[in-house]
Design a protein around this motif. Structure first.
Motif, mmCIF file in Angstrom:
data_model
loop_
_atom_site.group_PDB
_atom_site.id
_atom_site.type_symbol
_atom_site.label_atom_id
_atom_site.label_comp_id
_atom_site.label_asym_id
_atom_site.label_seq_id
_atom_site.Cartn_x
_atom_site.Cartn_y
_atom_site.Cartn_z
ATOM 1 N N ASN A 124 0.834 -1.197 0.000
ATOM 2 C CA ASN A 124 0.000 0.000 0.000
ATOM 3 C C ASN A 124 0.869 1.248 0.000
ATOM 4 N N VAL A 125 0.672 2.074 -0.994
ATOM 5 C CA VAL A 125 1.407 3.326 -1.104
ATOM 6 C C VAL A 125 0.403 4.452 -1.288
ATOM 7 N N VAL A 126 0.471 5.433 -0.433
ATOM 8 C CA VAL A 126 -0.441 6.570 -0.528
ATOM 9 C C VAL A 126 0.267 7.727 -1.221
ATOM 10 N N GLU A 128 0.271 11.272 -1.664
ATOM 11 C CA GLU A 128 -0.333 12.430 -1.012
ATOM 12 C C GLU A 128 -0.390 13.634 -1.949
ATOM 13 N N ALA A 132 -2.940 17.135 2.152
ATOM 14 C CA ALA A 132 -2.277 16.575 3.326
ATOM 15 C C ALA A 132 -1.226 17.513 3.900
ATOM 16 N N THR A 201 -13.609 7.311 -5.507
ATOM 17 C CA THR A 201 -12.963 7.194 -4.200
ATOM 18 C C THR A 201 -13.728 7.941 -3.116
ATOM 19 N N ILE A 269 -9.740 9.288 1.190
ATOM 20 C CA ILE A 269 -8.365 9.182 1.691
ATOM 21 C C ILE A 269 -7.644 10.526 1.605
ATOM 22 N N LYS A 270 -7.841 11.254 0.513
ATOM 23 C CA LYS A 270 -7.126 12.524 0.334
ATOM 24 C C LYS A 270 -7.585 13.587 1.333
ATOM 25 N N TRP A 294 -3.071 2.407 7.691
ATOM 26 C CA TRP A 294 -1.853 2.474 6.883
ATOM 27 C C TRP A 294 -0.785 3.191 7.699
ATOM 28 N N ALA A 297 1.347 5.922 6.005
ATOM 29 C CA ALA A 297 0.689 7.082 5.400
ATOM 30 C C ALA A 297 1.059 8.356 6.147
ATOM 31 N N SER A 298 1.029 9.468 5.444
ATOM 32 C CA SER A 298 1.424 10.732 6.066
ATOM 33 C C SER A 298 0.463 11.155 7.167
ATOM 34 N N TYR A 300 -0.963 9.137 9.369
ATOM 35 C CA TYR A 300 -0.969 8.275 10.548
ATOM 36 C C TYR A 300 -0.297 8.899 11.778
#
Length: 346
Positions: A124-126, A128, A132, A201, A269-270, A294, A297-298, A300
């Protein structure tokens, strides 16, 4: 031909010492810098031999493709080999218009979608975007942007893995394509059009049973669904993204939050970071925020630093989710990651 990247400065002894001694990089990073990147193959077994013809966009523009490959070779990023690599993937040509000069820009890419990508483990790669970052910017901060040319060529492949990243620039076929207009009522075009629609999304949603599990685990009953539609709301009152006759209001981010309500938030998510600050900047608010667990993720670190949760988080509940209407949303019913429900009191 195949990708090599043996002359990149990123893998020099000086670079490795910098990452190790100054940055304190992990053992995995140091191993990659020392020996090159090694794909994580499914079942730890690389795929068998494959050969693909270049995509039409590349075959019809071989002069551009050859010039780029020559530049890669001069850079030391690719090398010619005497025998066919185990996997020969197609090259493709991406073309877009430069917004400043108005000129066409071409980018030659190695298309791994039908070969290597099918045999590596998913991670899993977010990706951003500014949503964010903006909530964290304070007056007096500086911003900069960088466009690193050939960025992906800076990381070399492990020697034994290079044979799985081959390609060919031989032009053995004289193919001419004559486009013919076809009505959009054509059944095959209708199917293609349906498949080209973007994944919504904004509208991913948890199944009803997961909502019940969350309320029981956190001992709270939400009264307002902050990101919903009339067909998926979990509460009688809800905020919709676009105007709806049955919605309590439109757009969560412009609402004045009320202490008497309990907000249920499953944001895109965004918008996770923006949602967090929209909640925590208002006192005396109770909310249940549900996000993917995740850890890289930035967003978290907003919730948890090492073993300590943020002071606004009273309870948390990590669970495996079943996603409602999963065929038409970003997450499918067999998602391999957990979800995290947070009870927030500000």
């Amino acid at each position: 031909m195949g990708f090599d990247s043996n002359n990149t400065k990123l893998h020099s002894p000086e670079s490795i010492r910098f990452y190790n001694q100054i940055l304190g990089a992990s053992d995995k990073v140091i191993h990659t810098l020392t020996h090159g990147h090694k794909p994580q193959w499914l079942k730890n077994t690389p795929p068998g031999p494959m050969f693909f013809q270049n995509n039409a966009s590349a075959r019809l523009n071989m002069d551009i493709v050859r010039n780029q490959v020559k530049a890669w070779e001069e850079l030391g990023a690719v090398k010619q080999v005497a025998t066919r690599p185990k996997i020969v993937s197609p090259l493709t040509l991406s073309t877009k218009t430069d917004t400043q000069s108005g000129k066409l820009k071409h980018r030659v890419c190695l298309d791994l979608s039908r070969s290597v990508n099918l045999y590596v483990k998913e991670s899993n790669v977010v990706m951003e975007d500014l949503s964010a970052v903006l909530p964290r910017i304070q007056p007096g901060y500086y911003m900069a942007s960088a466009d690193i040319k050939n960025m992906y060529l800076n990381v070399k492949l492990a020697e034994q893995e290079q044979t799985y990243f081959g390609f060919s620039i031989t032009d053995t076929n004289d193919i001419k394509i004559f486009p013919v207009w076809a009505s959009r009522s054509n059944v095959n075009l209708a199917i293609a059009d349906a498949g080209s629609k973007p994944i919504p999304t904004d509208e991913w949603q948890l199944a009803e049973e997961d909502f019940q599990r969350i309320t029981q685990a956190l001992s709270v009953i939400p009264t307002v669904d902050a990101f919903a539609t009339k067909t998926n709301t979990k509460c009688e009152k809800y905020f919709s993204r676009i105007p709806e006759a049955t919605a309590w209001a439109t757009d969560f981010f412009i609402q004045t939050l009320q202490p008497k309500e309990v907000y249920y938030l499953v944001p895109p998510i965004k918008e996770v970071t923006r949602t967090w600050f929209a909640l925590t900047n208002v006192p005396n608010i109770t909310a249940v925020l549900v996000v993917p667990a995740w850890y890289s993720a930035s967003f978290y670190p907003l919730f948890r630093e090492k073993t300590c949760f943020n002071k606004f988080i009273e309870k948390h509940f990590e669970f495996k989710a079943a996603f409602q209407d999963s065929d038409h949303t970003i997450f499918n019913s067999e998602a391999k990651f957990n979800m995290l429900a947070l009870l927030i009191r500000t």
